[in-house]
Write an enzyme that holds these catalytic residues in place. Structure first.
Site, PDB file in Angstrom:
ATOM      1  N   ASP A  98       0.740  -1.201   0.032  1.00  0.00           N
ATOM      2  CA  ASP A  98       0.271  -0.066  -0.111  1.00  0.00           C
ATOM      3  C   ASP A  98       0.969   1.222  -0.199  1.00  0.00           C
ATOM      4  OD1 ASP A  98      -2.352   1.438   0.414  1.00  0.00           O
ATOM      5  OD2 ASP A  98      -3.119  -0.486   1.282  1.00  0.00           O
ATOM      6  N   ASP A 200      -2.959   4.594  -2.408  1.00  0.00           N
ATOM      7  CA  ASP A 200      -4.138   4.923  -1.411  1.00  0.00           C
ATOM      8  C   ASP A 200      -4.636   6.704  -1.714  1.00  0.00           C
ATOM      9  OD1 ASP A 200      -5.715   4.463   1.221  1.00  0.00           O
ATOM     10  OD2 ASP A 200      -4.346   6.428   1.623  1.00  0.00           O
ATOM     11  N   GLU A 259      -6.468   4.138  -6.047  1.00  0.00           N
ATOM     12  CA  GLU A 259      -7.820   4.270  -5.272  1.00  0.00           C
ATOM     13  C   GLU A 259      -8.485   5.343  -6.008  1.00  0.00           C
ATOM     14  OE1 GLU A 259      -9.805   4.323  -1.086  1.00  0.00           O
ATOM     15  OE2 GLU A 259      -8.177   5.274  -1.218  1.00  0.00           O
ATOM     16  N   HIS A 331     -11.430  -3.566   2.487  1.00  0.00           N
ATOM     17  CA  HIS A 331     -11.339  -3.150   4.025  1.00  0.00           C
ATOM     18  C   HIS A 331     -12.172  -1.952   4.171  1.00  0.00           C
ATOM     19  CE1 HIS A 331      -8.414  -0.643   2.340  1.00  0.00           C
ATOM     20  NE2 HIS A 331      -8.291  -0.046   3.431  1.00  0.00           N
ATOM     21  N   ASP A 332     -12.415  -1.077   3.347  1.00  0.00           N
ATOM     22  CA  ASP A 332     -13.348   0.079   3.416  1.00  0.00           C
ATOM     23  C   ASP A 332     -14.830  -0.019   3.255  1.00  0.00           C
ATOM     24  OD1 ASP A 332     -11.042   1.528   4.154  1.00  0.00           O
ATOM     25  OD2 ASP A 332     -10.706   2.018   2.040  1.00  0.00           O
TER      26      ASP A 332
HETATM   27  C1  NOJ Z   1      -8.281   4.978   2.161  1.00  0.00           C
HETATM   28  C2  NOJ Z   1      -7.832   3.502   2.796  1.00  0.00           C
HETATM   29  O1  NOJ Z   1      -8.391   2.458   2.159  1.00  0.00           O
HETATM   30  C3  NOJ Z   1      -8.631   3.712   4.028  1.00  0.00           C
HETATM   31  O2  NOJ Z   1      -8.607   2.709   4.903  1.00  0.00           O
HETATM   32  C4  NOJ Z   1      -8.073   4.910   4.910  1.00  0.00           C
HETATM   33  O3  NOJ Z   1      -8.705   5.117   5.960  1.00  0.00           O
HETATM   34  C5  NOJ Z   1      -8.104   6.105   4.205  1.00  0.00           C
HETATM   35  N1  NOJ Z   1      -7.595   5.778   2.522  1.00  0.00           N
HETATM   36  C6  NOJ Z   1      -6.899   7.053   4.498  1.00  0.00           C
HETATM   37  O4  NOJ Z   1      -5.653   6.704   4.191  1.00  0.00           O
END
Ligand code: NOJ
Length: 556
Positions: A98, A200, A259, A331-332
């Site tokens: 990441d 990210d 992302e 995971h989000d």
């Molecule tokens: C995206 C990540 O996937 C998430 O888990 C994180 O809280 C935010 N970016 C901040 O890095």
């Protein structure tokens, strides 16, 4: 299209703290991951994304990095990482890390130095701004709530910017020295043998350094979500991403998956074209549609027909340009089966049919840990069981909106990021075989029957369906069609069906997944050959009938 080494791969995301705990401290770790790499190989995985394992205070579970070149002791040591890489090489598994460089942690030495002396070089790695008329420099709201500004400790009117938690100060990409340090760090990891990065929150680096006020949004606190600034500054992000691409990624032929949330026909070439800033980006079309409101309580369920519409639109967008990474969860997000399917199919049948879609769309699919056994949302009984800081912020938003605690909990159970962060379910022993200690997070209540061991022993399980889907992706007869074949939407006869063709040079595949109650029938014109089915599928001489909660992949 120029062929790339990563075309045609199947990827898997590991959330390290929830994958496998090797030392009984309740947190997953690197040795646990290494132990399970052969498992991923057996499933057919080619590439593994590790969510952050860097040194971090863990405010945002590792997305707040205090040292980009050190492993957090929670996960092990650099020797453990090297051993993991060694095992991955032996198994021919690619590893990507990441890359979290919109922000670091307030515990990073750069930020500590910056706070100690706001005139020092490190202070210029951040956005330090004077307050305006006794207030924060502007009215943007951070992604985890509150202002994007907090006071620099010990200063009366000096603020630093953070688009996420206050412990995640944003890095100032306008500073060339900072960019050089980031590129050096990326090269350092590439030298260690990783294949690339998942990038990210990267569009957040597009900022207007004058930080103007924005029109307040409907949440009613006089603020506007900080994403509004990024939307206006995509060209700024693009400038920096181009440099990163030219300087680091292109010369190393590294794989990156961004992302990125705002793909459209105007920016696609720049993002993922032949010489785009990224190798690929996640397809978040469904997610974006679902979350296009300013708080969890305002989210509306996405009907299957809408899921189909936006997913198919992404596919059509990338027929001629680039590669997406289809995902149903990460995971989000809460679990995909629970989020996108009608309640009738929150089970193994639904999971198999959704997996069929996920793995047969055009692109490099990413499977999230637990998806391969059809994990659904679990049941959280109190707010204290939620660990994610965003869940707590959203809970408060619900209460401020006038909802009861009970209603707020129900909403969190549907939307919280915690849903995908519960421990991996390996077997039916204590803590689902995840840990011999006390898991950092509650274990999904279904583990006695829903776990990897049970599913590997059952040829009719979700796990075996995923394994068969991945094997199909690798089958020399169909690989080219599944990787490069054009996507062509087929009609939806019952408002609940995703059906499409993949048209390759050698053959054409028909994919059907029915999430309705009754069955649907499609003409196949000639006798089709079933390659893989789930649920109840009947082939007739010139047609195929697919029952509710069933899927079919046919060779036409
Ligand atoms: C995206 C990540 O996937 C998430 O888990 C994180 O809280 C935010 N970016 C901040 O890095």
């Amino acid at each position: 299209m120029r062929r790339q080494w990563w075309h045609g791969l199947t990827a898997y995301q590991i959330y390290p703290r929830s994958f496998r705990d090797s030392n009984g401290d309740g947190y997953g770790d690197l040795q646990g991951i290494t132990e399970k790499l052969p498992y991923l190989k057996e499933l057919g995985i080619d590439l593994v994304w590790l969510s952050p394992i860097y040194k971090s205070p863990g405010i945002d579970n590792g997305y707040d990095i205090a040292d980009y070149q050190a492993i957090d002791p929670l996960f092990g040591t650099m020797e453990d990482f090297d051993a993991l890489m060694e095992k991955a090489r032996e198994l021919n598994l690619k590893i990507i890390m990441d890359l979290v460089v919109n922000h670091c942690s307030s515990e990073h030495e750069w930020f500590k130095k910056a706070c100690a002396d706001p005139g020092c070089e490190e202070a210029s790695y951040f956005y330090f701004r004077e307050g305006r008329n006794g207030h924060e420099p502007n009215n943007l709201r951070a992604n985890f709530g509150g202002s994007i500004w907090d006071k620099v400790p010990g200063q009366d009117n000096l603020y630093y910017c953070h688009f996420f938690a206050k412990e995640q100060p944003d890095l100032n990409w306008f500073n060339p020295k900072l960019r050089e340090k980031i590129y050096a760090m990326m090269n350092w990891w590439l030298d260690k043998g990783i294949a690339g990065f998942r990038v990210d929150a990267i569009m957040c680096i597009g900022k207007d350094p004058t930080f103007p006020d924005f029109e307040p949004d409907p949440l009613g606190d006089g603020r506007c979500g900080c994403g509004a600034m990024n939307e206006r500054c995509n060209d700024v992000a693009d400038r920096f991403l181009r440099e990163m691409h030219e300087r680091v990624l292109k010369p190393r032929n590294a794989f990156t998956v961004g992302e990125v949330f705002c793909l459209n026909k105007n920016n696609i070439e720049r993002f993922i074209g032949e010489d785009g800033n990224f190798s690929a980006i996640f397809d978040f079309a469904a997610r974006e549609t679902l979350t296009a409101h300013c708080a969890y309580f305002a989210y509306e369920k996405l009907p299957v027909s809408k899921y189909r519409e936006v997913t198919f639109r992404s596919q059509e967008l990338t027929n001629d340009v680039g590669f997406l990474c289809p995902v149903i969860e990460n995971h989000d997000e809460p679990r995909g089966v629970s989020t996108y399917l009608p309640p009738l199919w929150h089970n193994a049948r639904g999971a198999k049919a959704l997996g069929t879609v996920n793995l047969l769309l055009r692109g490099v699919p990413f499977i999230y840990e637990g998806q391969e056994i059809g994990m659904t949302n679990s049941r959280f009984d109190t707010i204290y069981e939620f660990k994610d800081l965003q869940s707590h912020d959203e809970y408060q938003k619900c209460l401020a909106h006038g909802l009861s605690e009970y209603e707020a909990l129900r909403i969190l159970n549907d939307e919280a990021r915690d849903q995908c962060r519960t421990p991996m379910l390996w077997d039916d022993t204590l803590n689902a075989g995840f840990s011999t200690g006390i898991p950092w997070m509650r274990v999904h209540q279904d583990y006695p029957h829903l776990n990897v061991k049970a599913q590997m022993a059952d040829p009719d399980s979700v796990w075996h369906h995923y394994k068969a889907l991945i094997a199909l992706r690798k089958n020399p007869e169909f690989k080219d069609t599944i990787t490069y074949g054009r996507f062509k939407a087929l009609p939806d006869p019952n408002g609940h069906t995703l059906a499409f063709l993949r048209e390759g040079e050698r053959n054409t595949l028909m994919v059907i997944a029915n999430f309705g109650e009754g069955s649907v029938t499609f003409d196949t014109y000639d006798t089709a050959r079933p390659l893989l089915t789930s649920g109840e599928v009947h082939l007739n001489a010139h047609s195929v009938t697919v029952a509710g909660g069933s899927s079919a992949v046919l060779l036409l």
